[in-house]
Design a protein around this motif. Structure first.
Motif, PDB file in Angstrom:
ATOM      1  N   ASP A   1       4.763  -1.093  -5.547  1.00 39.40           N
ATOM      2  CA  ASP A   1       3.925  -1.653  -6.606  1.00 39.40           C
ATOM      3  C   ASP A   1       2.723  -2.274  -5.918  1.00 39.40           C
ATOM      4  O   ASP A   1       2.746  -3.419  -5.509  1.00 39.40           O
ATOM      5  CB  ASP A   1       4.694  -2.697  -7.414  1.00 39.40           C
ATOM      6  N   LEU A   2       1.661  -1.471  -5.765  1.00 41.22           N
ATOM      7  CA  LEU A   2       0.485  -1.952  -5.044  1.00 41.22           C
ATOM      8  C   LEU A   2      -0.211  -3.082  -5.778  1.00 41.22           C
ATOM      9  O   LEU A   2      -0.897  -3.888  -5.172  1.00 41.22           O
ATOM     10  CB  LEU A   2      -0.483  -0.802  -4.779  1.00 41.22           C
ATOM     11  N   SER A   3      -0.034  -3.169  -7.086  1.00 43.52           N
ATOM     12  CA  SER A   3      -0.682  -4.234  -7.843  1.00 43.52           C
ATOM     13  C   SER A   3      -0.007  -5.582  -7.603  1.00 43.52           C
ATOM     14  O   SER A   3      -0.550  -6.617  -7.917  1.00 43.52           O
ATOM     15  CB  SER A   3      -0.674  -3.905  -9.342  1.00 43.52           C
ATOM     16  N   SER A   4       1.184  -5.568  -7.004  1.00 48.03           N
ATOM     17  CA  SER A   4       1.901  -6.822  -6.771  1.00 48.03           C
ATOM     18  C   SER A   4       1.285  -7.646  -5.655  1.00 48.03           C
ATOM     19  O   SER A   4       1.653  -8.789  -5.459  1.00 48.03           O
ATOM     20  CB  SER A   4       3.369  -6.533  -6.428  1.00 48.03           C
ATOM     21  N   GLY A   5       0.356  -7.067  -4.903  1.00 56.35           N
ATOM     22  CA  GLY A   5      -0.284  -7.801  -3.822  1.00 56.35           C
ATOM     23  C   GLY A   5       0.494  -7.773  -2.528  1.00 56.35           C
ATOM     24  O   GLY A   5       0.199  -8.518  -1.610  1.00 56.35           O
ATOM     25  N   ASN A   6       1.527  -6.942  -2.441  1.00 57.09           N
ATOM     26  CA  ASN A   6       2.315  -6.859  -1.226  1.00 57.09           C
ATOM     27  C   ASN A   6       1.449  -6.295  -0.109  1.00 57.09           C
ATOM     28  O   ASN A   6       1.102  -5.114  -0.096  1.00 57.09           O
ATOM     29  CB  ASN A   6       3.548  -5.991  -1.462  1.00 57.09           C
ATOM     30  N   SER A   7       1.104  -7.125   0.855  1.00 54.30           N
ATOM     31  CA  SER A   7       0.165  -6.716   1.904  1.00 54.30           C
ATOM     32  C   SER A   7       0.731  -5.641   2.817  1.00 54.30           C
ATOM     33  O   SER A   7      -0.020  -4.786   3.299  1.00 54.30           O
ATOM     34  CB  SER A   7      -0.284  -7.924   2.713  1.00 54.30           C
ATOM     35  N   VAL A   8       2.029  -5.632   3.077  1.00 58.01           N
ATOM     36  CA  VAL A   8       2.613  -4.610   3.933  1.00 58.01           C
ATOM     37  C   VAL A   8       2.499  -3.252   3.252  1.00 58.01           C
ATOM     38  O   VAL A   8       2.110  -2.260   3.881  1.00 58.01           O
ATOM     39  CB  VAL A   8       4.086  -4.938   4.269  1.00 58.01           C
ATOM     40  N   LYS A   9       2.807  -3.190   1.979  1.00 59.36           N
ATOM     41  CA  LYS A   9       2.688  -1.921   1.251  1.00 59.36           C
ATOM     42  C   LYS A   9       1.233  -1.477   1.180  1.00 59.36           C
ATOM     43  O   LYS A   9       0.949  -0.287   1.260  1.00 59.36           O
ATOM     44  CB  LYS A   9       3.285  -2.043  -0.148  1.00 59.36           C
ATOM     45  N   LYS A  10       0.329  -2.416   1.076  1.00 59.99           N
ATOM     46  CA  LYS A  10      -1.094  -2.060   1.080  1.00 59.99           C
ATOM     47  C   LYS A  10      -1.506  -1.489   2.436  1.00 59.99           C
ATOM     48  O   LYS A  10      -2.281  -0.534   2.497  1.00 59.99           O
ATOM     49  CB  LYS A  10      -1.957  -3.268   0.712  1.00 59.99           C
TER      50      LYS A  10
ATOM     51  N   ILE B   1       0.461   0.129   4.531  1.00 56.92           N
ATOM     52  CA  ILE B   1       1.073   1.453   4.603  1.00 56.92           C
ATOM     53  C   ILE B   1       0.279   2.434   3.749  1.00 56.92           C
ATOM     54  O   ILE B   1      -0.006   3.561   4.180  1.00 56.92           O
ATOM     55  CB  ILE B   1       2.549   1.387   4.183  1.00 56.92           C
ATOM     56  N   ASN B   2      -0.080   2.028   2.558  1.00 54.86           N
ATOM     57  CA  ASN B   2      -0.880   2.863   1.667  1.00 54.86           C
ATOM     58  C   ASN B   2      -2.206   3.239   2.338  1.00 54.86           C
ATOM     59  O   ASN B   2      -2.628   4.394   2.305  1.00 54.86           O
ATOM     60  CB  ASN B   2      -1.122   2.137   0.346  1.00 54.86           C
ATOM     61  N   HIS B   3      -2.827   2.263   2.993  1.00 53.42           N
ATOM     62  CA  HIS B   3      -4.087   2.512   3.700  1.00 53.42           C
ATOM     63  C   HIS B   3      -3.882   3.527   4.835  1.00 53.42           C
ATOM     64  O   HIS B   3      -4.688   4.448   5.018  1.00 53.42           O
ATOM     65  CB  HIS B   3      -4.656   1.194   4.235  1.00 53.42           C
ATOM     66  N   THR B   4      -2.809   3.366   5.606  1.00 56.80           N
ATOM     67  CA  THR B   4      -2.506   4.299   6.697  1.00 56.80           C
ATOM     68  C   THR B   4      -2.369   5.717   6.160  1.00 56.80           C
ATOM     69  O   THR B   4      -2.958   6.654   6.710  1.00 56.80           O
ATOM     70  CB  THR B   4      -1.210   3.885   7.426  1.00 56.80           C
ATOM     71  N   LEU B   5      -1.606   5.883   5.083  1.00 62.60           N
ATOM     72  CA  LEU B   5      -1.407   7.213   4.506  1.00 62.60           C
ATOM     73  C   LEU B   5      -2.721   7.781   3.970  1.00 62.60           C
ATOM     74  O   LEU B   5      -3.016   8.967   4.163  1.00 62.60           O
ATOM     75  CB  LEU B   5      -0.354   7.160   3.402  1.00 62.60           C
ATOM     76  N   ASN B   6      -3.524   6.939   3.321  1.00 63.31           N
ATOM     77  CA  ASN B   6      -4.826   7.402   2.819  1.00 63.31           C
ATOM     78  C   ASN B   6      -5.736   7.828   3.963  1.00 63.31           C
ATOM     79  O   ASN B   6      -6.438   8.845   3.868  1.00 63.31           O
ATOM     80  CB  ASN B   6      -5.505   6.322   1.985  1.00 63.31           C
ATOM     81  N   GLN B   7      -5.741   7.070   5.050  1.00 63.37           N
ATOM     82  CA  GLN B   7      -6.565   7.410   6.217  1.00 63.37           C
ATOM     83  C   GLN B   7      -6.088   8.712   6.854  1.00 63.37           C
ATOM     84  O   GLN B   7      -6.899   9.509   7.327  1.00 63.37           O
ATOM     85  CB  GLN B   7      -6.552   6.274   7.240  1.00 63.37           C
TER      86      GLN B   7
END
Length: 167
Positions: A19-28, A30-36
Protein backbone atom coordinates in the motif's frame (compact mmCIF):
# COMPACT_ATOMS: atom_id res chain seq x y z
CA UNK A 1 19.72 -24.69 -4.05
CA UNK A 2 17.23 -22.21 -5.58
CA UNK A 3 14.30 -24.40 -4.47
CA UNK A 4 15.71 -24.59 -0.95
CA UNK A 5 16.11 -20.79 -0.88
CA UNK A 6 12.51 -20.22 -1.96
CA UNK A 7 11.20 -22.81 0.51
CA UNK A 8 13.28 -21.22 3.28
CA UNK A 9 11.97 -17.79 2.32
CA UNK A 10 8.36 -18.96 2.33
CA UNK A 11 8.66 -20.75 5.67
CA UNK A 12 10.78 -18.24 7.57
CA UNK A 13 9.17 -14.90 6.79
CA UNK A 14 5.75 -13.40 6.43
CA UNK A 15 4.69 -10.21 4.73
CA UNK A 16 2.10 -7.53 4.34
CA UNK A 17 0.41 -6.46 1.12
CA UNK A 18 1.62 -3.35 -0.68
CA UNK A 19 0.00 0.00 0.00
CA UNK A 20 2.17 2.82 -1.31
CA UNK A 21 -0.32 5.41 -0.10
CA UNK A 22 0.32 4.31 3.49
CA UNK A 23 3.64 6.16 3.48
CA UNK A 24 5.69 3.04 4.12
CA UNK A 25 9.16 4.27 3.17
CA UNK A 26 10.66 0.79 2.69
CA UNK A 27 7.96 -0.14 0.20
CA UNK A 28 8.48 3.18 -1.55
CA UNK A 29 12.22 2.42 -1.83
CA UNK A 30 11.47 -1.00 -3.28
CA UNK A 31 8.92 0.46 -5.68
CA UNK A 32 11.51 3.02 -6.80
CA UNK A 33 14.13 0.28 -7.36
CA UNK A 34 11.71 -1.72 -9.51
CA UNK A 35 10.67 1.38 -11.47
CA UNK A 36 14.33 2.29 -12.08
CA UNK A 37 15.05 -1.28 -13.21
CA UNK A 38 12.25 -1.19 -15.79
CA UNK A 39 13.31 2.32 -16.86
CA UNK A 40 16.90 1.14 -17.38
CA UNK A 41 15.64 -1.57 -19.77
CA UNK A 42 13.37 0.90 -21.60
CA UNK A 43 16.28 3.31 -22.10
CA UNK A 44 18.73 0.48 -22.89
CA UNK A 45 20.97 1.36 -19.94
CA UNK A 46 22.78 -1.96 -19.48
CA UNK A 47 24.88 -0.97 -16.47
CA UNK A 48 22.00 0.60 -14.55
CA UNK A 49 19.80 -2.42 -15.28
CA UNK A 50 22.28 -5.02 -14.05
CA UNK A 51 23.52 -2.89 -11.14
CA UNK A 52 19.99 -3.19 -9.70
CA UNK A 53 20.34 -6.98 -9.61
CA UNK A 54 22.40 -9.10 -7.21
CA UNK A 55 25.48 -10.80 -8.61
CA UNK A 56 23.72 -14.17 -8.24
CA UNK A 57 20.36 -12.96 -9.60
CA UNK A 58 18.13 -15.26 -11.64
CA UNK A 59 15.80 -14.15 -14.45
CA UNK A 60 13.08 -16.58 -15.52
CA UNK A 61 11.76 -15.63 -18.96
CA UNK A 62 8.50 -16.42 -20.71
CA UNK A 63 9.96 -19.37 -22.64
CA UNK A 64 10.13 -22.59 -20.60
CA UNK A 65 13.84 -22.87 -21.47
CA UNK A 66 14.70 -19.44 -20.04
CA UNK A 67 16.20 -19.90 -16.60
CA UNK A 68 18.97 -17.32 -16.76
CA UNK A 69 21.69 -17.00 -14.16
CA UNK A 70 22.99 -13.43 -13.99
CA UNK A 71 26.06 -13.87 -16.21
CA UNK A 72 24.10 -15.82 -18.84
CA UNK A 73 21.34 -13.22 -18.79
CA UNK A 74 23.89 -10.42 -19.25
CA UNK A 75 25.32 -12.15 -22.33
CA UNK A 76 21.85 -12.80 -23.76
CA UNK A 77 20.68 -9.22 -23.10
CA UNK A 78 23.77 -7.28 -24.16
CA UNK A 79 23.00 -7.21 -27.92
CA UNK A 80 19.51 -5.82 -27.23
CA UNK A 81 20.89 -3.08 -24.99
CA UNK A 82 23.68 -2.32 -27.48
CA UNK A 83 21.10 -1.77 -30.23
CA UNK A 84 19.28 0.67 -27.96
CA UNK A 85 16.22 -1.58 -28.01
CA UNK A 86 15.86 -3.63 -24.85
CA UNK A 87 12.30 -3.96 -23.54
CA UNK A 88 9.80 -1.45 -22.24
CA UNK A 89 7.49 -2.71 -19.49
CA UNK A 90 4.92 -0.32 -18.03
CA UNK A 91 3.59 -1.17 -14.59
CA UNK A 92 -0.18 -1.41 -14.40
CA UNK A 93 -0.35 -2.76 -10.86
CA UNK A 94 2.17 -3.81 -8.21
CA UNK A 95 2.01 -5.45 -4.79
CA UNK A 96 5.02 -5.43 -2.46
CA UNK A 97 5.47 -7.64 0.58
CA UNK A 98 8.08 -7.31 3.33
CA UNK A 99 9.82 -9.99 5.33
CA UNK A 100 9.86 -9.51 9.09
CA UNK A 101 13.66 -9.51 9.17
CA UNK A 102 13.97 -6.61 6.68
CA UNK A 103 16.44 -8.59 4.55
CA UNK A 104 14.00 -9.75 1.85
CA UNK A 105 10.97 -8.47 0.02
CA UNK A 106 8.87 -10.03 -2.70
CA UNK A 107 6.44 -8.59 -5.18
CA UNK A 108 4.11 -9.24 -8.05
CA UNK A 109 3.26 -6.84 -10.83
CA UNK A 110 1.00 -6.61 -13.84
CA UNK A 111 2.82 -5.15 -16.85
CA UNK A 112 1.91 -3.65 -20.21
CA UNK A 113 4.56 -4.99 -22.62
CA UNK A 114 5.23 -5.59 -26.30
CA UNK A 115 3.85 -9.11 -25.62
CA UNK A 116 0.58 -7.72 -24.24
CA UNK A 117 -0.21 -7.89 -20.54
CA UNK A 118 2.35 -9.92 -18.60
CA UNK A 119 2.88 -10.81 -14.96
CA UNK A 120 6.18 -10.22 -13.22
CA UNK A 121 7.10 -11.44 -9.76
CA UNK A 122 10.27 -11.66 -7.80
CA UNK A 123 12.39 -11.36 -4.71
CA UNK A 124 14.56 -8.44 -3.64
CA UNK A 125 17.40 -8.58 -1.15
CA UNK A 126 18.52 -5.72 1.05
CA UNK A 127 22.30 -5.40 0.73
CA UNK A 128 23.62 -2.82 3.19
CA UNK A 129 20.52 -0.65 2.85
CA UNK A 130 20.25 -1.04 -0.93
CA UNK A 131 17.44 -3.14 -2.41
CA UNK A 132 18.47 -5.35 -5.35
CA UNK A 133 16.56 -7.84 -7.45
CA UNK A 134 17.61 -11.39 -6.63
CA UNK A 135 15.02 -13.37 -8.58
CA UNK A 136 12.56 -12.32 -11.28
CA UNK A 137 9.90 -14.30 -13.15
CA UNK A 138 8.17 -12.94 -16.26
CA UNK A 139 5.00 -14.69 -17.46
CA UNK A 140 2.69 -14.01 -20.36
CA UNK A 141 -0.83 -13.84 -18.99
CA UNK A 142 -3.42 -15.94 -20.78
CA UNK A 143 -7.14 -15.36 -20.28
CA UNK A 144 -8.80 -18.50 -18.90
CA UNK A 145 -11.06 -18.74 -21.95
CA UNK A 146 -7.94 -19.04 -24.18
CA UNK A 147 -5.99 -21.64 -22.17
CA UNK A 148 -7.21 -24.61 -24.23
CA UNK A 149 -6.21 -22.89 -27.49
CA UNK A 150 -2.78 -21.90 -26.16
CA UNK A 151 -2.24 -25.40 -24.79
CA UNK A 152 -2.84 -26.80 -28.27
CA UNK A 153 -0.44 -24.24 -29.81
CA UNK A 154 2.41 -25.18 -27.50
CA UNK A 155 1.84 -28.93 -27.35
CA UNK A 156 4.69 -29.88 -29.72
CA UNK A 157 7.12 -27.50 -27.96
CA UNK A 158 6.17 -28.96 -24.57
CA UNK A 159 6.64 -32.51 -25.90
CA UNK A 160 10.12 -31.70 -27.24
CA UNK A 161 11.11 -30.01 -23.98
CA UNK A 162 9.89 -32.95 -21.87
CA UNK A 163 12.01 -35.29 -24.01
CA UNK A 164 15.02 -33.01 -23.72
CA UNK A 165 14.60 -32.93 -19.94
CA UNK A 166 14.23 -36.72 -19.81
CA UNK A 167 10.61 -36.82 -18.72
Amino acid sequence: MKNFFLLFLAVSITGNAQDLSSGNSVKKEINHTLNQWHKAAATANFDAYFNLMTKDAVFIGTDASENWQNEEFRKFSKPYFDKGKAWDFKVLERNIYLGENGKYSWFDELLDTQMGICRGSGVLENNNGEWKIKHYVLSISIPNENVEEVTRLKKSFDTRLRLKLGN
